[in-house]
Design a protein around this motif. Structure first.
Motif, PDB file in Angstrom:
ATOM      1  N   GLU A  43       0.863  -1.185   0.000  1.00  0.00           N
ATOM      2  CA  GLU A  43       0.000   0.000   0.000  1.00  0.00           C
ATOM      3  C   GLU A  43       0.897   1.232   0.000  1.00  0.00           C
ATOM      4  OE1 GLU A  43      -3.947   0.911   2.294  1.00  0.00           O
ATOM      5  OE2 GLU A  43      -2.233   1.290   3.614  1.00  0.00           O
ATOM      6  N   TYR A  44       0.579   2.183  -0.867  1.00  0.00           N
ATOM      7  CA  TYR A  44       1.355   3.416  -0.977  1.00  0.00           C
ATOM      8  C   TYR A  44       0.614   4.547  -0.278  1.00  0.00           C
ATOM      9  CZ  TYR A  44       3.964   0.800  -4.407  1.00  0.00           C
ATOM     10  OH  TYR A  44       4.726  -0.167  -5.020  1.00  0.00           O
ATOM     11  N   THR A  45       1.378   5.488   0.231  1.00  0.00           N
ATOM     12  CA  THR A  45       0.827   6.679   0.868  1.00  0.00           C
ATOM     13  C   THR A  45       1.368   7.903   0.142  1.00  0.00           C
ATOM     14  OG1 THR A  45       0.798   5.542   3.005  1.00  0.00           O
ATOM     15  CG2 THR A  45       0.611   7.942   3.048  1.00  0.00           C
ATOM     16  N   LEU A  46       0.504   8.818  -0.184  1.00  0.00           N
ATOM     17  CA  LEU A  46       0.885  10.038  -0.881  1.00  0.00           C
ATOM     18  C   LEU A  46       1.496  11.026   0.119  1.00  0.00           C
ATOM     19  CD1 LEU A  46       0.704  11.232  -3.752  1.00  0.00           C
ATOM     20  CD2 LEU A  46      -1.477  12.226  -3.089  1.00  0.00           C
ATOM     21  N   THR A  47       2.689  11.552  -0.193  1.00  0.00           N
ATOM     22  CA  THR A  47       3.396  12.423   0.752  1.00  0.00           C
ATOM     23  C   THR A  47       2.942  13.876   0.709  1.00  0.00           C
ATOM     24  OG1 THR A  47       5.176  12.927  -0.809  1.00  0.00           O
ATOM     25  CG2 THR A  47       5.486  11.005   0.637  1.00  0.00           C
ATOM     26  N   ASN A  48       2.424  14.336  -0.412  1.00  0.00           N
ATOM     27  CA  ASN A  48       1.927  15.710  -0.572  1.00  0.00           C
ATOM     28  C   ASN A  48       0.629  15.647  -1.362  1.00  0.00           C
ATOM     29  OD1 ASN A  48       4.856  15.833  -0.195  1.00  0.00           O
ATOM     30  ND2 ASN A  48       4.648  18.017  -0.541  1.00  0.00           N
ATOM     31  N   SER A  49      -0.176  16.669  -1.224  1.00  0.00           N
ATOM     32  CA  SER A  49      -1.429  16.726  -1.974  1.00  0.00           C
ATOM     33  C   SER A  49      -1.168  16.937  -3.461  1.00  0.00           C
ATOM     34  CB  SER A  49      -2.306  17.869  -1.462  1.00  0.00           C
ATOM     35  OG  SER A  49      -2.665  17.637  -0.128  1.00  0.00           O
ATOM     36  N   ILE A  50      -2.094  16.421  -4.260  1.00  0.00           N
ATOM     37  CA  ILE A  50      -2.080  16.647  -5.702  1.00  0.00           C
ATOM     38  C   ILE A  50      -3.399  17.315  -6.064  1.00  0.00           C
ATOM     39  CG2 ILE A  50      -2.128  15.545  -7.985  1.00  0.00           C
ATOM     40  CD1 ILE A  50      -0.411  13.302  -6.833  1.00  0.00           C
ATOM     41  N   ILE A  79      -6.381  15.147  -4.524  1.00  0.00           N
ATOM     42  CA  ILE A  79      -5.966  13.897  -3.880  1.00  0.00           C
ATOM     43  C   ILE A  79      -5.126  14.333  -2.683  1.00  0.00           C
ATOM     44  CG2 ILE A  79      -4.816  11.677  -4.157  1.00  0.00           C
ATOM     45  CD1 ILE A  79      -5.210  12.041  -7.223  1.00  0.00           C
ATOM     46  N   PRO A  80      -5.683  14.246  -1.471  1.00  0.00           N
ATOM     47  CA  PRO A  80      -5.007  14.806  -0.305  1.00  0.00           C
ATOM     48  C   PRO A  80      -3.764  14.020   0.133  1.00  0.00           C
ATOM     49  CG  PRO A  80      -7.225  14.041   0.260  1.00  0.00           C
ATOM     50  CD  PRO A  80      -6.987  13.711  -1.167  1.00  0.00           C
ATOM     51  N   GLU A  81      -2.859  14.741   0.762  1.00  0.00           N
ATOM     52  CA  GLU A  81      -1.694  14.126   1.389  1.00  0.00           C
ATOM     53  C   GLU A  81      -2.186  13.018   2.328  1.00  0.00           C
ATOM     54  OE1 GLU A  81       1.577  15.372   4.777  1.00  0.00           O
ATOM     55  OE2 GLU A  81       0.730  16.927   3.508  1.00  0.00           O
ATOM     56  N   GLY A  82      -1.490  11.897   2.335  1.00  0.00           N
ATOM     57  CA  GLY A  82      -1.868  10.778   3.191  1.00  0.00           C
ATOM     58  C   GLY A  82      -2.817   9.795   2.523  1.00  0.00           C
ATOM     59  N   SER A  83      -3.289  10.109   1.310  1.00  0.00           N
ATOM     60  CA  SER A  83      -4.179   9.178   0.597  1.00  0.00           C
ATOM     61  C   SER A  83      -3.456   7.862   0.364  1.00  0.00           C
ATOM     62  CB  SER A  83      -4.608   9.768  -0.746  1.00  0.00           C
ATOM     63  OG  SER A  83      -5.430  10.884  -0.557  1.00  0.00           O
ATOM     64  N   LYS A  84      -4.194   6.774   0.490  1.00  0.00           N
ATOM     65  CA  LYS A  84      -3.652   5.427   0.285  1.00  0.00           C
ATOM     66  C   LYS A  84      -3.949   4.971  -1.129  1.00  0.00           C
ATOM     67  CE  LYS A  84      -2.612   5.100   4.678  1.00  0.00           C
ATOM     68  NZ  LYS A  84      -1.268   5.352   5.107  1.00  0.00           N
ATOM     69  N   GLY A 144       3.560  22.525  -7.254  1.00  0.00           N
ATOM     70  CA  GLY A 144       3.709  21.836  -5.970  1.00  0.00           C
ATOM     71  C   GLY A 144       3.274  20.382  -6.037  1.00  0.00           C
ATOM     72  N   SER A 145       2.358  20.070  -6.938  1.00  0.00           N
ATOM     73  CA  SER A 145       1.909  18.678  -7.078  1.00  0.00           C
ATOM     74  C   SER A 145       3.040  17.773  -7.550  1.00  0.00           C
ATOM     75  CB  SER A 145       0.732  18.580  -8.042  1.00  0.00           C
ATOM     76  OG  SER A 145      -0.406  19.222  -7.520  1.00  0.00           O
ATOM     77  N   GLY A 146       4.004  18.351  -8.260  1.00  0.00           N
ATOM     78  CA  GLY A 146       5.135  17.575  -8.757  1.00  0.00           C
ATOM     79  C   GLY A 146       6.039  17.060  -7.656  1.00  0.00           C
ATOM     80  N   LYS A 147       5.902  17.605  -6.451  1.00  0.00           N
ATOM     81  CA  LYS A 147       6.695  17.142  -5.302  1.00  0.00           C
ATOM     82  C   LYS A 147       5.998  16.006  -4.560  1.00  0.00           C
ATOM     83  CE  LYS A 147      10.085  19.947  -5.810  1.00  0.00           C
ATOM     84  NZ  LYS A 147      11.279  19.423  -6.440  1.00  0.00           N
ATOM     85  N   ALA A 148       4.787  15.666  -4.978  1.00  0.00           N
ATOM     86  CA  ALA A 148       4.067  14.557  -4.335  1.00  0.00           C
ATOM     87  C   ALA A 148       4.749  13.248  -4.683  1.00  0.00           C
ATOM     88  CB  ALA A 148       2.611  14.541  -4.787  1.00  0.00           C
ATOM     89  N   ALA A 149       5.145  12.516  -3.669  1.00  0.00           N
ATOM     90  CA  ALA A 149       5.835  11.240  -3.851  1.00  0.00           C
ATOM     91  C   ALA A 149       5.018  10.130  -3.215  1.00  0.00           C
ATOM     92  CB  ALA A 149       7.229  11.307  -3.214  1.00  0.00           C
ATOM     93  N   ILE A 150       5.395   8.895  -3.529  1.00  0.00           N
ATOM     94  CA  ILE A 150       4.744   7.751  -2.893  1.00  0.00           C
ATOM     95  C   ILE A 150       5.698   7.139  -1.870  1.00  0.00           C
ATOM     96  CG2 ILE A 150       3.020   7.179  -4.626  1.00  0.00           C
ATOM     97  CD1 ILE A 150       4.990   5.176  -5.849  1.00  0.00           C
ATOM     98  N   ALA A 151       5.126   6.834  -0.722  1.00  0.00           N
ATOM     99  CA  ALA A 151       5.885   6.216   0.365  1.00  0.00           C
ATOM    100  C   ALA A 151       5.226   4.896   0.710  1.00  0.00           C
ATOM    101  CB  ALA A 151       5.901   7.132   1.585  1.00  0.00           C
ATOM    102  N   LEU A 152       5.975   4.018   1.358  1.00  0.00           N
ATOM    103  CA  LEU A 152       5.422   2.758   1.813  1.00  0.00           C
ATOM    104  C   LEU A 152       5.817   2.534   3.258  1.00  0.00           C
ATOM    105  CD1 LEU A 152       7.769   0.035   0.614  1.00  0.00           C
ATOM    106  CD2 LEU A 152       7.542   2.044  -0.816  1.00  0.00           C
TER     107      LEU A 152
END
Length: 166
Positions: A43-50, A79-84, A144-152
């Motif tokens: 499962e991935y978590t979005l680090t910043n909002s898009i 797509i808010p920060e923290g979205s799975k 700023g959306s370009g800085k949104a990364a995926i974390a696990l």
């Protein structure tokens, strides 16, 4: 009795390992030899909002000073920060992640270099706005959306022999 058992289990987990959020990078993929199958099942978590903008006017453009020019009749997707999310595509250098179970829509994330985080990819970036395809439509990602990364979530299992007191 139940609370003592729960406390004991939690104590063992705290003493033997911890869970942390780790941004996905190519070096992390290589270090842990993450396979396509593994990356499809985490499962991935979005680090910043898009924030994606789409105008009904197909000729929406970005002006020379970086302003997105759209009609008043625009569609906005947040797509808010923290979205799975779950992977729907895993390639050598990019991953397609779906954050919305109600539609067949996803965004691509990839690293711009060997060490970089898997951030939102766009067909092109102009003045901070990225042109992306989402749900088979063209959108512009806000600056700023370009800085949104995926974390696990990574569980680091530390054996007792590796633990030491300082």
């Amino acid at each position: 009795m139940v609370s003592r058992l729960l406390f004991s289990v939690l104590s063992v987990l705290v003493l033997t390992g911890c869970v942390r959020q780790t941004v996905l990078t190519n070096s992390f993929r290589q270090e842990y030899k993450l396979t396509k199958s593994t990356l499809e099942n985490v499962e991935y978590t979005l680090t910043n909002s898009i924030v994606l903008y789409r105008a009904n006017d197909p000729d929406a453009k970005v002006s020379k000073d970086g302003v997105l020019v759209v009609s008043k009749n625009q569609e906005v997707i947040r797509i808010p920060e923290g979205s799975k999310g779950k992977a729907v595509f895993v390639g050598v250098d990019k991953i397609g992640v779906k954050f919305d179970e109600t539609c067949d829509c996803f965004l691509f994330f990839g690293s711009r270099n060997a060490q970089g985080a898997y951030e939102l990819l766009a067909e092109e970036w102009e003045n901070g706005h990225g042109k992306v395809t989402y749900n088979n439509k063209t959108y512009f990602a806000s600056p700023g959306s370009g800085k949104a990364a995926i974390a696990l979530s990574v569980y680091e299992n530390k054996s007792r022999s590796q633990q030491r007191t300082v």
